[in-house]
Design an enzyme around this catalytic site. Structure first.
Site, mmCIF file in Angstrom:
data_model
loop_
_atom_site.group_PDB
_atom_site.id
_atom_site.type_symbol
_atom_site.label_atom_id
_atom_site.label_comp_id
_atom_site.label_asym_id
_atom_site.label_seq_id
_atom_site.Cartn_x
_atom_site.Cartn_y
_atom_site.Cartn_z
ATOM 1 N N GLY A 33 0.794 -1.241 0.000
ATOM 2 C CA GLY A 33 0.000 0.000 0.000
ATOM 3 C C GLY A 33 0.817 1.278 0.000
ATOM 4 O O GLY A 33 2.056 1.271 0.006
ATOM 5 N N LEU A 35 1.035 3.833 2.315
ATOM 6 C CA LEU A 35 1.817 4.259 3.489
ATOM 7 C C LEU A 35 3.180 3.558 3.502
ATOM 8 O O LEU A 35 4.218 4.182 3.760
ATOM 9 C CB LEU A 35 1.053 3.940 4.781
ATOM 10 C CG LEU A 35 1.765 4.386 6.050
ATOM 11 C CD1 LEU A 35 1.755 5.902 6.172
ATOM 12 C CD2 LEU A 35 1.135 3.775 7.294
ATOM 13 N N ARG A 64 -2.458 -8.535 0.477
ATOM 14 C CA ARG A 64 -3.296 -9.448 -0.320
ATOM 15 C C ARG A 64 -2.702 -9.738 -1.692
ATOM 16 O O ARG A 64 -2.768 -10.858 -2.169
ATOM 17 C CB ARG A 64 -4.686 -8.830 -0.500
ATOM 18 C CG ARG A 64 -5.613 -9.151 0.649
ATOM 19 C CD ARG A 64 -6.983 -8.608 0.360
ATOM 20 N NE ARG A 64 -6.945 -7.155 0.364
ATOM 21 C CZ ARG A 64 -7.566 -6.391 1.254
ATOM 22 N NH1 ARG A 64 -8.289 -6.933 2.195
ATOM 23 N NH2 ARG A 64 -7.475 -5.081 1.206
ATOM 24 N N LYS A 172 -3.082 5.381 13.547
ATOM 25 C CA LYS A 172 -4.352 6.029 13.759
ATOM 26 C C LYS A 172 -5.217 5.873 12.503
ATOM 27 O O LYS A 172 -4.631 5.624 11.443
ATOM 28 C CB LYS A 172 -4.153 7.506 14.098
ATOM 29 C CG LYS A 172 -3.452 8.260 12.956
ATOM 30 C CD LYS A 172 -3.785 9.698 12.905
ATOM 31 C CE LYS A 172 -5.019 10.002 12.154
ATOM 32 N NZ LYS A 172 -4.864 10.256 10.707
ATOM 33 N N HIS A 202 2.002 10.039 13.836
ATOM 34 C CA HIS A 202 3.297 10.450 13.283
ATOM 35 C C HIS A 202 3.669 11.883 13.643
ATOM 36 O O HIS A 202 4.842 12.251 13.597
ATOM 37 C CB HIS A 202 3.359 10.214 11.769
ATOM 38 C CG HIS A 202 2.630 11.214 10.943
ATOM 39 N ND1 HIS A 202 1.281 11.221 10.788
ATOM 40 C CD2 HIS A 202 3.076 12.262 10.208
ATOM 41 C CE1 HIS A 202 0.934 12.226 10.002
ATOM 42 N NE2 HIS A 202 2.002 12.876 9.633
ATOM 43 N N GLU A 240 -3.129 22.121 4.937
ATOM 44 C CA GLU A 240 -2.581 21.303 3.846
ATOM 45 C C GLU A 240 -3.087 21.863 2.533
ATOM 46 O O GLU A 240 -4.239 22.308 2.454
ATOM 47 C CB GLU A 240 -3.066 19.870 3.957
ATOM 48 C CG GLU A 240 -2.632 19.166 5.212
ATOM 49 C CD GLU A 240 -3.053 17.709 5.180
ATOM 50 O OE1 GLU A 240 -2.295 16.904 4.647
ATOM 51 O OE2 GLU A 240 -4.149 17.397 5.651
ATOM 52 N N ASP A 259 -9.933 12.802 11.643
ATOM 53 C CA ASP A 259 -8.642 12.549 10.988
ATOM 54 C C ASP A 259 -7.503 13.352 11.627
ATOM 55 O O ASP A 259 -6.387 12.856 11.745
ATOM 56 C CB ASP A 259 -8.767 12.910 9.494
ATOM 57 C CG ASP A 259 -7.545 12.518 8.690
ATOM 58 O OD1 ASP A 259 -7.038 11.394 8.890
ATOM 59 O OD2 ASP A 259 -7.100 13.326 7.839
ATOM 60 N N HIS A 264 -3.487 14.311 16.035
ATOM 61 C CA HIS A 264 -2.374 15.261 15.909
ATOM 62 C C HIS A 264 -2.647 16.587 16.641
ATOM 63 O O HIS A 264 -1.780 17.106 17.336
ATOM 64 C CB HIS A 264 -2.109 15.599 14.437
ATOM 65 C CG HIS A 264 -2.016 14.408 13.531
ATOM 66 N ND1 HIS A 264 -1.442 13.233 13.909
ATOM 67 C CD2 HIS A 264 -2.407 14.234 12.240
ATOM 68 C CE1 HIS A 264 -1.484 12.372 12.897
ATOM 69 N NE2 HIS A 264 -2.067 12.962 11.876
HETATM 70 C C1 BG6 Z 1 -2.551 12.032 8.433
HETATM 71 C C2 BG6 Z 1 -3.930 12.312 7.924
HETATM 72 O O1 BG6 Z 1 -2.597 11.500 9.730
HETATM 73 O O2 BG6 Z 1 -1.792 13.239 8.457
HETATM 74 C C3 BG6 Z 1 -3.866 12.933 6.544
HETATM 75 O O3 BG6 Z 1 -4.661 11.099 7.879
HETATM 76 C C4 BG6 Z 1 -2.978 14.147 6.548
HETATM 77 O O4 BG6 Z 1 -5.173 13.275 6.093
HETATM 78 C C5 BG6 Z 1 -1.634 13.833 7.184
HETATM 79 O O5 BG6 Z 1 -2.796 14.549 5.200
HETATM 80 C C6 BG6 Z 1 -0.817 15.104 7.363
HETATM 81 O O6 BG6 Z 1 0.485 14.747 7.747
HETATM 82 P P1 BG6 Z 1 1.725 15.696 7.415
HETATM 83 O O7 BG6 Z 1 2.862 15.013 8.063
HETATM 84 O O8 BG6 Z 1 1.820 15.761 5.925
HETATM 85 O O9 BG6 Z 1 1.384 17.029 8.011
#
Ligand code: BG6
Length: 521
Positions: A33, A35, A64, A172, A202, A240, A259, A264
């Site tokens: 995938g 990620l 899979r 998450k 993260h 973003e 989300d 975060h």
């Molecule tokens: C993820 C969200 O946890 O964090 C995403 O699911 C989001 O929707 C992403 O785009 C943002 O992470 P970063 O590190 O790019 O700020």
């Protein structure tokens, strides 16, 4: 006026020395995938290059899709080349030789027997001790099944003498509301002990997020003024410019509040507002964060729209390019009411923060990518320089730039050169790249390394997840049951969100901060 601060970095300190992780094998579920390709493979490769992966190590992909080890390795090579184009082909090749692949359905017990066989074969071929990390880069609804099947295949057991370990990393979202999070947790606990579970967010692995604790608790100058007496308000923005991308199926079921805020945003708020922990041990830090989350005032179910603003992007322009609105994105229904933006006002009901608003906003398809925390201090009590400044003095502002252009700045008022008493705003600024000559490592590097080292400081604990959902869930329920509680405001892509987000602050005499030299949103 601008000025730079130069940092003297201690490089000979023993606590600065990075340590190599213990021998282990890492199994990635969801290895075909997005990620895995975008984040996990490049992060593991970066650890390999920095000599932080164990001497004896293997990575086994599970998903899979049917594919050979060679095809899997070719995908890893492409992923690393696109994330780090300057990497040495020899090093990429050496890393990829430690990687193998097993295919199977996530709920098929036989697939786990095949997986167990492969793990044991890898132990022999790569001379690893039977220490395991299982990283679940899969949709949340698969987590319980995978963990249960891993347990049944005998892969998650830990001997009483602690000689080997098995750790499971969960990405998450941890459930989709309080109830489902509790159910997920009790499912996990049938197979695992708490010390085996690494709930990953993260944002906690980002250098600049960790810096919040160092700034606050390794310096004596901030703590005395880090409270309601001196702080006027706090803003946290995670903006973003990307849209929903290829994640329509996931995102449309989740929305921005789940989300970004459940995890975060609340983590950053906790780090900014928590009390000093008694030590930098995992549980001491997490105890304080959870205490803070529990002191956040529950959102009122009445007049919720005076506390939160929900938005969804419409068509617009980003970086000179036309982009479609959310309802026209591939895989999204045109009448979807999922929010892609939320701004919300939080209060922390404790002695330190009583009455100080914390304004948080996050959204997709905003004018630019920008994550920052802004602490705005109160203005001086006496405006003795009113004529020199041409009016009210601006407040001192501390900006912690999480990304991009990682660093921090402090805005101060100072005298301009000359014979007149003329004031100007000075920005003292620290830029990570200028001081250290490199960009900060990706958050996944730090977090994957911590899992291998067994350090849970930067991972969510069960009671933290519960505290966060206890705050987030009632708002979701209000929005879902009462359309007036969370009306959806459309905003043009390329803006900084709906007008209501500005009004949330201006109604109280505040505004979202513009950085010096930055164009207005
Ligand atoms: C993820 C969200 O946890 O964090 C995403 O699911 C989001 O929707 C992403 O785009 C943002 O992470 P970063 O590190 O790019 O700020």
């Amino acid at each position: 006026m601008t000025g730079d601060v130069h940092l003297q970095v201690k490089v000979d300190d023993a606590s600065c020395v990075e340590v190599r992780a213990e021998d282990c094998g890492l199994v990635i579920f969801g290895a075909s995938g997005d990620l895995a390709h975008r984040k996990l493979f490049p992060a593991l490769f970066a650890l390999f290059v920095r000599g932080l992966l164990p001497d004896n190590f293997f990575m086994l992909g599970f998903a899979r899709s049917e594919m050979s080890d060679e095809t899997f390795r070719a995908g890893i090579v492409t992923a690393i080349q696109s994330a780090a184009p300057q990497s040495s082909p020899e090093q990429i090749n050496a890393f990829s030789q430690q990687c193998r692949y097993v295919s199977g359905a996530y709920d098929d017990p036989d697939a786990y027997l095949r997986l167990a066989e492969s793990v044991h074969r890898c132990d022999v071929d790569f001379c690893t001790r039977p220490n395991r990390v299982f990283h679940l880069a899969t949709p949340p609804q698969l987590v319980s099944t995978i963990v249960e099947r891993l347990g049944a295949a005998g892969l998650t057991g830990e001997p009483e003498d602690g000689s080997t370990w098995a750790r499971v990393v969960i990405e998450k979202p941890f459930g989709r509301d309080l109830q489902s999070a509790l159910e997920m947790d009790s499912g996990l606990r049938q197979t695992l002990r708490q010390r085996q579970i690494y709930r990953m967010d993260h944002y906690l692995g980002k250098e600049t997020v960790q810096t919040i604790l160092m700034l606050r608790f390794a310096n004596a100058v901030f703590e005395p003024i880090w409270n309601r007496r001196y702080v006027d308000f706090v803003q946290i923005t995670v903006a973003e410019s990307i849209g929903v991308e290829h994640r329509a199926g996931y995102y449309d079921q989740i929305g921005c509040w789940r989300d970004m805020f459940q995890n975060h945003m609340l983590q950053m708020l906790s780090l900014v507002a928590m009390e000093p922990p008694i030590s930098f041990e995992a549980d001491a830090v997490r105890d304080e964060k959870i205490k803070l989350m529990r002191s956040i005032r529950p959102f009122p179910t009445e007049n919720l729209n005076r506390w939160t603003v929900r938005g969804q992007y419409g068509p617009g322009r980003i970086d000179g390019r036309e982009v479609v609105g959310y309802g026209d994105e591939q895989g999204i229904s045109p009448d979807s009411t999922t929010e892609t933006f939320v701004a919300a006002k939080f209060f922390v009901d404790n002695w330190r923060w009583q009455g100080v608003p914390f304004f948080l906003r996050s959204g997709k398809r905003l004018a630019r990518k920008l994550s920052q925390i802004v602490i705005t201090f109160k203005k001086p009590p006496l405006a003795m320089f009113r004529s020199a400044s041409g009016g009210d003095l601006p407040a001192n502002v501390l900006v912690l730039r999480v990304q991009p252009d990682e660093g921090m700045s402090l805005r101060l008022e100072a005298k301009q050169p000359g014979t007149r008493v003329c004031l100007g705003t000075l920005e003292m600024s620290f830029k990570y790249r200028e001081v250290f000559g490199i960009d900060p490592p990706d958050a996944y590097e730090r977090l994957l390394h911590d899992v291998m080292l067994g350090d849970q400081t930067l991972f969510w604990r069960r009671d933290g997840v519960e505290a966060a959902w206890s705050l987030i869930t009632p708002v979701l329920e209000s929005w879902e049951t009462n359309p007036e509680a969370g009306p959806l405001h459309l905003y043009p892509a390329g803006s900084m969100g709906p007008a209501g987000s500005e009004e949330l602050l201006s109604g109280e005499g505040y505004g979202w901060l513009q950085l010096l030299g930055q164009r207005a949103s």
